[in-house]
Design a protein around this motif. Structure first.
Motif: not given
Length: 102
Positions: A1-11
């Motif tokens: 799941m952390s890979d998913t969060l890291e792949s999302l834009p920071d916005r």
């Protein structure tokens, strides 16, 4: 799941990005919990964004909130998507809706 969060834009996600995630092989579903009108900072063009989203696969459903970065506020493991996904989505949606962005 952390890979998913890291792949999302920071916005917050734009509506087009939610649609693209829905068509990605990584997820079975991507559902915006809320939508709001905004404007692009650079172009001043109107856009629709979401700060609350539900992501699902055949193995889990997760509720995310953007609060100075994407946060996982609920995650539910599922064994049988046909039987368990709806309840998992409802649990994640409630957790996302209850999260206070203030």
């Amino acid at each position: 799941m952390s890979d998913t969060l890291e792949s999302l834009p920071d916005r917050p996600l734009r509506q087009q990005e939610v649609t693209a995630l829905n068509h990605a092989d990584a997820f079975s579903l991507v559902v915006p919990v809320d939508r709001e009108d905004a404007v692009e900072a650079d172009t001043r063009e109107p856009v629709v964004i979401t700060e609350r989203v539900i992501l699902g696969t055949d193995d889990w459903v997760t509720g995310l909130v953007y609060d100075d970065g994407w946060l996982e506020v609920e995650s539910v493991a599922i064994d049988d998507p046909d039987e368990e996904r709806f309840d998992a989505m409802r649990d994640c949606e409630a957790a996302v809706a209850d999260y206070d962005l203030e």
